[in-house]
Design a protein around this motif. Structure first.
Motif, PDB file in Angstrom:
ATOM      1  N   ASN A 406       0.820  -1.217   0.000  1.00 14.73           N
ATOM      2  CA  ASN A 406       0.000   0.000   0.000  1.00 14.73           C
ATOM      3  C   ASN A 406       0.847   1.258   0.000  1.00 14.73           C
ATOM      4  N   HIS A 429      -4.898   8.448   4.877  1.00 16.95           N
ATOM      5  CA  HIS A 429      -5.666   7.542   4.021  1.00 16.95           C
ATOM      6  C   HIS A 429      -4.695   6.557   3.373  1.00 16.95           C
ATOM      7  N   PHE A 431      -4.021   3.643   0.419  1.00 15.76           N
ATOM      8  CA  PHE A 431      -4.408   3.149  -0.895  1.00 15.76           C
ATOM      9  C   PHE A 431      -3.737   1.780  -1.093  1.00 15.76           C
ATOM     10  N   SER A 456      -9.555  -1.055   2.329  1.00 12.63           N
ATOM     11  CA  SER A 456      -9.571   0.408   2.363  1.00 12.63           C
ATOM     12  C   SER A 456      -9.398   0.818   3.816  1.00 12.63           C
TER      13      SER A 456
END
Length: 468
Positions: A406, A429, A431, A456
């Motif tokens: 990620n 966040h 990804f 997620s």
């Protein structure tokens, strides 16, 4: 169905709950998001700040003399989706004719607390901290998982074919939930061996407490998968020697242990522009003690479920790997700080239950970069990036123990309320890269099973820092 067939069914349930990792940032069993400052700037390996108690403990020696304290609260939310393709899944009356089904999991950690404190003298520093260094939440799969349902669907499909019911189907009630917390309490001391060089030695106590629950029950058979009114009564099945109650799998297990992590660190403050640092965390040996509250009778006779059978297995090996981190911070002008970091997790060298570490190709590696800008005397803005590269073999990827390579982005601010008090606010966040695993002749069924793994994740955080 005979007891032999029931045991075959249970045996192919490759349940790997002890690695139900609720990862947010870091390695397979390690959380590196230990402060709100990290969330707003993901590159902290050479930082000189109170959260350096975790990220760069030797650098704390270069803070101002006196007492420093930082408290952070994080909220993390993650989704996990495993899309499984297998021919006999089409016999589930909930989605007749569709051999692909998505198993959806939700992980939530409403509050992840952490604090760091330090007292700085001329040469010496003592420091300590607390945080969730691993795990940190709960994950629930309300429709169970493919590793539970696929073996049932395969065996039921064979059984109904033997009964001449080529269009037959099934339904079942399946559910799975895991909770995993690794609490870390760290203490240590630093010493300036030179005006520009500081060293650190510390120790972290890690207490793991986990719980895993799940079941497959209320199994029903149908003469026609597309028509739920064609359910075959239990009495009719029992007359044929089939007792569906014998299929029920139930599990409720607690696991816990206390481990110790020695820590070494060094920081070199080259000049007013450059600072470099390194930290090494030794391997933490963890033997999780089983305390099984519930494990169905059939499951207790299955070797692959021995990790939850405290009548056979008292301890589960789940060592936390050693970690090496390197970092650098560069300040081209007084109000701007640029940073970069590198982490390596020695995953293959840390023992796991049934030697699952052999299914890891190489240790996890992370790279990070970040920037901070003191816009005004009262406001600092920051941003950071980190990439986590897992090098896992397909055999390691299971629906209860998968990790995806990620990239993470973090942004936030520090508000300097007074000279002695500041506040951090950050958002991160993640990804993820999807990972597909195809298994020919899955568990000897003759059919191919394909799994698509994706996640997620987002984290928000707030913190306060005090200096005296």
């Amino acid at each position: 169905m005979t007891m032999k067939r029931i045991l075959v069914l249970c045996a192919i349930l490759n349940v790997q709950l002890s690695t139900f990792n609720l990862l947010y940032a870091g390695g397979l069993l390690t959380n590196t998001n230990q402060s709100a400052s990290f969330i707003r700037n993901l590159s902290r390996d050479a930082v000189i700040d109170i959260d350096g108690v975790y990220a760069n403990p030797a650098g704390v020696n270069f803070m101002d003399k006196g007492f420093h304290f930082g408290l952070s609260l994080q909220n993390a939310k993650q989704k996990r989706d495993i899309t499984t393709s297998f021919p006999t899944l089409a016999k589930n009356v909930a989605h007749p004719g569709n051999d692909t089904f998505k198993y959806h999991g939700k992980a939530l950690a409403p509050v992840i607390p952490s604090f760091h404190l330090a007292y700085v003298w001329d040469k010496w520093t003592v420091s300590g901290g607390f945080g969730l260094t691993g795990g940190g939440g709960k994950c629930e799969f309300v429709n169970g998982l493919g590793s539970f349902e696929v073996p049932y669907s395969a065996l039921i499909g064979q059984t109904m074919a033997g009964m001449g019911l080529t269009t037959g189907g099934y339904s079942l009630d399946s559910w799975m939930k895991g909770r995993q917390y690794y609490f870390g309490m760290q203490i240590g001391a630093g010493y300036k061996v030179h005006d520009n060089v500081s060293v650190y030695i510390g120790l972290r106590a890690v207490y793991a407490t986990c719980n895993y629950q799940g079941y497959v029950r209320d199994i029903k058979l149908y003469r026609n998968a597309a028509d739920q009114s064609t359910q075959i009564p239990d009495a009719a099945l029992q007359a044929m020697g089939i007792n569906l109650a014998n299929y029920d799998i139930t599990l409720n297990t607690d696991q816990s242990d206390l481990g110790w992590t020695p820590i070494l660190g060094i920081d070199w403050k080259i000049n007013k522009h450059w600072n470099v640092a390194a930290k090494y965390e030794f391997e933490t040996h963890m033997n999780l003690k089983n305390k099984t509250k519930e494990l169905s009778a059939a499951a207790r006779n299955v070797a692959t479920l021995d990790r939850f059978n405290d009548e056979k297995t008292n301890y589960i090996v789940e060592d936390i790997p050693s970690i090496l981190t390197l970092g650098a911070q560069y300040s081209p002008v007084e109000k701007v700080r640029l940073s970069a970091g590198w982490h390596f997790y020695f995953d293959r060298e840390s023992e796991k239950y049934n030697h699952e570490e052999k299914n890891i190709k190489k240790g996890t590696m992370e790279l990070s970069a970040g920037a901070e800008w003191d816009v005004t005397k009262q406001l600092t803005v920051s941003a950071g990036w980190q990439t986590t590269r897992y090098r896992l073999g397909d055999k390691y990827m299971q629906d209860l123990s998968f990790n995806n390579t990620n990239n993470m982005i973090g942004v936030g601010v520090r508000i300097h309320a007074t000279e002695r008090c500041s506040f951090d606010v950050g958002y991160m966040h993640t990804f993820y890269q999807a990972h597909d695993v195809t298994t020919p002749d899955y568990q000897g069924t003759g059919a191919t099973k394909t799994d698509h793994y994706i996640r997620s994740n987002r984290v928000i955080a707030a913190g306060v820092n005090l200096n005296f």
